[in-house]
Design an enzyme around this catalytic site. Structure first.
Site, mmCIF file in Angstrom:
data_model
loop_
_atom_site.group_PDB
_atom_site.id
_atom_site.type_symbol
_atom_site.label_atom_id
_atom_site.label_comp_id
_atom_site.label_asym_id
_atom_site.label_seq_id
_atom_site.Cartn_x
_atom_site.Cartn_y
_atom_site.Cartn_z
ATOM 1 N N LYS A 109 0.857 -1.179 0.000
ATOM 2 C CA LYS A 109 0.000 0.000 0.000
ATOM 3 C C LYS A 109 0.900 1.238 0.000
ATOM 4 O O LYS A 109 2.059 1.195 0.433
ATOM 5 C CB LYS A 109 -0.880 0.010 1.250
ATOM 6 C CG LYS A 109 -2.186 0.767 1.075
ATOM 7 C CD LYS A 109 -3.233 -0.077 0.375
ATOM 8 C CE LYS A 109 -4.596 0.619 0.398
ATOM 9 N NZ LYS A 109 -5.667 -0.215 -0.176
ATOM 10 N N VAL A 142 -17.236 4.038 -3.874
ATOM 11 C CA VAL A 142 -17.704 2.694 -3.509
ATOM 12 C C VAL A 142 -19.021 2.750 -2.746
ATOM 13 O O VAL A 142 -19.971 2.027 -3.055
ATOM 14 C CB VAL A 142 -16.637 1.952 -2.677
ATOM 15 C CG1 VAL A 142 -17.182 0.612 -2.175
ATOM 16 C CG2 VAL A 142 -15.376 1.727 -3.507
#
Length: 366
Positions: free
Chosen positions: A80, A189
């Site tokens: 990440k 999302v």
């Protein structure tokens, strides 16, 4: 700033800090584990209050990606990256290009994808200087519609499938008509998840820190607005956190009224033991790295000639995985997060770390 003794450091393989004074870029890249393959994970941009907050987030997020990919049976490792800054104020093309140069310097051990605060367009700007960005290829999406590589639709759909599995297990039915759901965060999302739920007949309450996102959900989906202070604690069936992590903590858990927690946000638990607290309150928790894996599944298939139907079928397995987790939790008495961790560890620990790995090559990245 301590690293090796940091409470979130989990034998991470790599951690790099990058600063570019000319563009103002301050970024951290963390690679947790590459035993299953090269690391792939989102690049997040967020106005962290402190460097320590950014470090904690990237360490937690990268570890979560290892477990997410393993649980989804993907040949990927966990990584990440975070950029410190407000994406609505500090993001520039030059800053994104500088981030791309840093990614290229890592030689393919980590590839970045879209995340909170970044977009497909941002990843394409990074791609001017690196081959190691993902989720940017124009193709037919998992849902059969044209896609620019944005994994948000697949993440939202997978979360919807997982939420349905949780409702089936906890409430004993598949029909979502009249189901009451509170969604914290209705961005890329969260809004798509809200739309899936609304189309299935659910009643929605929503909150977002950005008024335009909140108003869109109210106007287009008939959702009811809720305050930041109330959204997690409404008397609903399901709470779906789809914003930042660590919202399930000592202060919030005792005030929860929902029987199910099933949302797309990463690292929902402030600490691992909060999983047990939820179970003690008879709240069914869908582990975040299990339920929100749709996006990473979609991006993984970007490198292949897989059909949209193949991608959708893989995303549909999120429901099966969660059902297995819920059933094993019932049999053993262990919290669902512990069960999900066990399943993921069984899968990535079978591989020899670093053996025969090649730099990641992704379609559309050169």
């Amino acid at each position: 700033m301590n690293v090796f003794s940091h409470p979130e450091f989990d034998n991470h393989e790599h951690l790099s800090f990058f600063c570019d004074p000319e563009t103002g870029l301050k970024a951290i890249v963390a690679i947790h584990n590459t035993s299953r393959g090269p690391a792939l994970g989102g690049c997040r941009m967020f106005p962290y209050a402190t460097d320590e907050e950014a470090l904690r987030d990237v360490l937690r997020l990268s570890r979560g990606m290892t477990y997410k990919s393993a649980l989804a049976n993907l040949d990927l490792g966990g990584g990440k990256s975070v950029i410190i800054g407000d994406p609505r104020e500090h993001k520039t093309e030059a800053l994104m290009e500088a981030m791309g140069k840093h990614l290229e310097s890592l030689g393919g051990r980590y590839s970045a994808a879209e995340d909170s605060g970044t977009s497909v367009a941002d990843l394409r700007v990074m791609g001017r200087h690196t081959r190691y960005v993902a989720g940017i290829a124009n193709r037919t999406g998992f849902d059969g519609n044209p896609s620019n590589g944005d994994p948000s639709p697949a993440t939202a759909y997978g979360t919807f499938i997982g939420l349905k599995a949780a409702v089936r297990h906890k409430l004993g039915h598949d029909d979502l008509t009249g189901l009451k759901v509170a969604i914290q965060g209705v961005g890329n999302v969260g809004f798509r998840l809200a739309r899936h739920l609304r189309e299935a007949g659910a009643e929605l309450w929503v909150h977002d820190i950005h008024q335009d996102n909140l108003q869109r959900a109210v106007d287009e989906l008939g959702a009811r607005p809720a305050s930041a202070e109330d959204i997690l604690f409404l008397p609903v069936d399901v709470v779906a956190p789809c914003a930042m992590g660590a919202v399930l903590n000592d202060a919030s858990i005792p005030k929860l009224k929902a029987g199910i927690i099933a949302g797309a946000a990463n690292n929902l638990l402030d600490r691992p033991e909060h999983d047990a607290m939820l179970k003690q309150q008879d709240i069914l928790y869908a582990p975040d790295f299990a339920i929100n894996a749709g996006g990473i599944i979609d991006v993984f298939y970007e490198r292949t000639d897989a059909t949209p139907e193949t991608v959708r079928k893989h995303v549909d397995t999120i429901g099966d995985t969660l059902t297995e987790i819920f059933n094993r939790s019932d049999r053993t008495g262990l919290p669902t997060g512990d069960i999900a961790n066990e399943l993921a560890e069984e899968r990535f620990q079978k591989h020899t770390a670093g053996a025969g790995l090649a730099p990641m090559r992704l379609a559309g990245t050169g």
